[in-house]
Design a protein around this motif. Sequence first.
Motif, short mmCIF file in Angstrom:
data_model
loop_
_atom_site.label_atom_id
_atom_site.label_comp_id
_atom_site.label_asym_id
_atom_site.label_seq_id
_atom_site.Cartn_x
_atom_site.Cartn_y
_atom_site.Cartn_z
N PHE A 59 0.86 -1.19 0.00
CA PHE A 59 0.00 0.00 0.00
C PHE A 59 0.90 1.24 0.00
N LEU A 60 0.73 2.08 -1.03
CA LEU A 60 1.53 3.29 -1.16
C LEU A 60 0.61 4.48 -0.91
N LYS A 61 0.84 5.17 0.20
CA LYS A 61 -0.04 6.26 0.62
C LYS A 61 0.66 7.61 0.46
N LYS A 62 0.00 8.51 -0.25
CA LYS A 62 0.55 9.85 -0.47
C LYS A 62 0.27 10.72 0.75
N ILE A 63 1.31 11.29 1.37
CA ILE A 63 1.17 12.19 2.52
C ILE A 63 1.17 13.64 2.05
N THR A 64 2.21 14.03 1.34
CA THR A 64 2.29 15.33 0.67
C THR A 64 2.81 15.08 -0.74
N GLU A 65 3.07 16.16 -1.47
CA GLU A 65 3.59 16.01 -2.83
C GLU A 65 4.94 15.31 -2.85
N ASN A 66 5.73 15.50 -1.78
CA ASN A 66 7.09 14.95 -1.75
C ASN A 66 7.31 13.98 -0.59
N SER A 67 6.26 13.37 -0.12
CA SER A 67 6.43 12.35 0.92
C SER A 67 5.33 11.30 0.81
N THR A 68 5.72 10.06 1.00
CA THR A 68 4.78 8.93 0.94
C THR A 68 5.11 7.93 2.05
N GLU A 69 4.17 7.05 2.30
CA GLU A 69 4.37 5.94 3.23
C GLU A 69 4.01 4.64 2.52
N THR A 70 4.83 3.65 2.72
CA THR A 70 4.58 2.35 2.09
C THR A 70 4.55 1.27 3.16
N ILE A 71 3.54 0.43 3.11
CA ILE A 71 3.46 -0.74 4.00
C ILE A 71 3.41 -1.98 3.11
N ILE A 72 4.28 -2.93 3.40
CA ILE A 72 4.37 -4.16 2.60
C ILE A 72 4.00 -5.35 3.46
N TYR A 73 3.09 -6.18 2.98
CA TYR A 73 2.72 -7.42 3.64
C TYR A 73 3.20 -8.57 2.77
N GLN A 74 3.88 -9.53 3.37
CA GLN A 74 4.39 -10.67 2.61
C GLN A 74 4.06 -11.98 3.32
N ASN A 75 3.65 -12.94 2.53
CA ASN A 75 3.40 -14.28 3.04
C ASN A 75 4.69 -15.08 2.93
N ILE A 76 5.14 -15.71 4.05
CA ILE A 76 6.37 -16.52 3.97
C ILE A 76 6.07 -17.98 4.35
N MET A 77 4.86 -18.42 4.04
CA MET A 77 4.51 -19.81 4.34
C MET A 77 5.20 -20.77 3.37
N ASP A 78 5.53 -20.29 2.17
CA ASP A 78 6.28 -21.10 1.22
C ASP A 78 7.64 -21.44 1.81
N ASN A 79 8.03 -22.72 1.77
CA ASN A 79 9.26 -23.17 2.43
C ASN A 79 10.51 -22.48 1.88
N THR A 80 10.55 -22.26 0.57
CA THR A 80 11.72 -21.62 -0.02
C THR A 80 11.88 -20.19 0.49
N PHE A 81 10.77 -19.45 0.47
CA PHE A 81 10.80 -18.06 0.94
C PHE A 81 11.03 -18.01 2.44
N ARG A 82 10.48 -18.98 3.16
CA ARG A 82 10.64 -19.03 4.61
C ARG A 82 12.11 -19.25 4.99
N THR A 83 12.76 -20.16 4.28
CA THR A 83 14.19 -20.41 4.52
C THR A 83 15.01 -19.15 4.34
N ALA A 84 14.60 -18.32 3.39
CA ALA A 84 15.34 -17.09 3.11
C ALA A 84 15.08 -16.01 4.17
N LEU A 85 13.82 -15.86 4.60
CA LEU A 85 13.46 -14.75 5.48
C LEU A 85 13.60 -15.06 6.97
N THR A 86 13.56 -16.33 7.34
CA THR A 86 13.66 -16.66 8.76
C THR A 86 14.92 -16.12 9.41
N PRO A 87 16.12 -16.27 8.80
CA PRO A 87 17.32 -15.69 9.43
C PRO A 87 17.23 -14.18 9.59
#
Length: 591
Positions: free
Chosen positions: A543-571
């Motif tokens: 989600f990319l939220k515009k605060i002002t013309e020159n500032s934004t906020e981004t929130i990222i949600y990721q699923n890591i239930m996949d074993n390959t991705f989980r192995t990478a992100l767990t450490p």
Amino acid sequence: MKQILSQSLTQEVLPTLFREQSERPTPTQKQQVQKEKQGKDLYALIVDQEMIKQIEIIEIFKEEDHESIYKKHIVNYVIQIKTDYFDYTIPKRYSEFEKLHEQLHTCLKSMPKFPQKTMIQTNSRKIIAQRQEMLQKFLQYVLKNLDHSLYIFLEFLNIKEQFQKGGFHQNVKLHQFSKDENALQDLIDASPKKIQPKNEPEQMIIHYLKKLNEKIDERGKIFQKMEKYCFSKIQQVSSTMLKVLFIGDDERELQGIMQTLLIQNNDIQSHISCINGFQFFRKVLEYDYNPNAEQALRQFGEITIKQFRKMKIQSHICGQQKLCKQDALILLHKYINQNQLKDQMIKYLIDDDECLQEYESFVQTHINKMIDDIKLNKDSNENLQELLPTKSNSTEHAILEQEASIEQLQEISQMNLNWKFVQDFENHQMYHLSGQFVKTFHPLNCSMDKTINLFTDLKIQWFHGMIQKDVLEQYDQFRSFIVEYYVWEDKQTFKKMAFVSEQEIIKIDDFLYKITIIPSQKPLPINYKIKCDQQGQKMSLMFLKKITENSTETIIYQNIMDNTFRTALTPVILKEIPWFNHAITKLKALL
């Protein structure tokens, strides 16, 4: 005094004196003695560590016999030797086996029956098959009883040459059979020859190496120039040219940076050269400076122990006032880790007690301290279950039990769940939810267009670990079929993982955009299968939220239930790998 001297140099004494002087070893003889000593040291290491794991006659081939009047062909028995560090294959004739058997007959008792020569010399299939079975039992018996009195068996296997030519942790390859000669060719020579640069960065590598070879007194400045030039373009340098950079090019009579790091003398220029040279060498092998560090590490690991020892790294490590000492120790540690060398092999590699002590101290004080600081655990997956909280309520439990989908991420983003804080770096935060989902928060001082560009096209430039992102198919300007392949650092090893996804940019209103990345059903193209060790399914909602013309906020949600991705992100969640800090630093540099 003259009388004493004249009496001492009698006719009996003079011949003895001159004989003793003439018997002093010449430099060539000293080199031969040293070479034999190194060979015996290696043999002792092979026996002590039981490096030979398996020996087997895997095939037979014939070649024409132009000498004997009794038979038309000579039979070669191809022996496969498997070791801790590489496997290789050599051909041997019956006569060579017979000679070895005679030499070992007095050393070994109760040897299995050896195939005898027949009255009528023949190479019939039946006799060859019988000989193969008996010769294999003979080899396996010798291997089972191998000790320090049987180095002649190791000479028979040509194992010393394999270590010298092939290096460690790699397979020694053979040429194809020649149709004309119907015999095995020599082993491939690993040294790079007749290499032509294919682009400007590779041409500059040759240019700088020539400067290093010609202007010994200016090497410190040349290394600084190389650093400024190379780290913006080194990803364009091929693996072959990287090897030239490390060990040189025999065809051009060019020394690589390893040879140029040899201490020429003890003046200030030599010390400056060492400091800048080791710093440049180390950075080539690190992801913070070289996006293609995995390729560089692989080529560094393929340097043979013989080539590595020529650098005389102990001269940079031993002593209290060496400013290149830390970088030299780091390089040594990378080489040992890349080849997974065991303790005895490390001793053989370093071959200097003081240097060995310094290295052991480095490992204890720096590596172990780092492990303590980040609370590195032996098994991330097991510890994750212990460290992460249990599901807090039935609603959360129901959400987490759902099948992974973009709708599930959407639902999670709208609920007030028990996210656990992981880390904060310069107001960028990371959270996780029961070890199954990750949420990151990013305040950015830039426009919405720049934010979208950062999290799509420019992500390759800042996302730590990403090698490449390719758009395989463009549906329209907002939707595309992409493949991303990463190098993930997992317990100090590097794995390539590929993700095939559908990426879509959705405008909700003027102040809010949404980017979805979901696994694609399309198969991974063959060229990426060759590059990558594993394939995973990655799912992201941004989600990319515009605060002002020159500032934004981004929130990222990721699923890591996949074993390959989980192995990478767990450490990363357990803070075993400082991925988050690196990623944010590089992200801010693009703003």
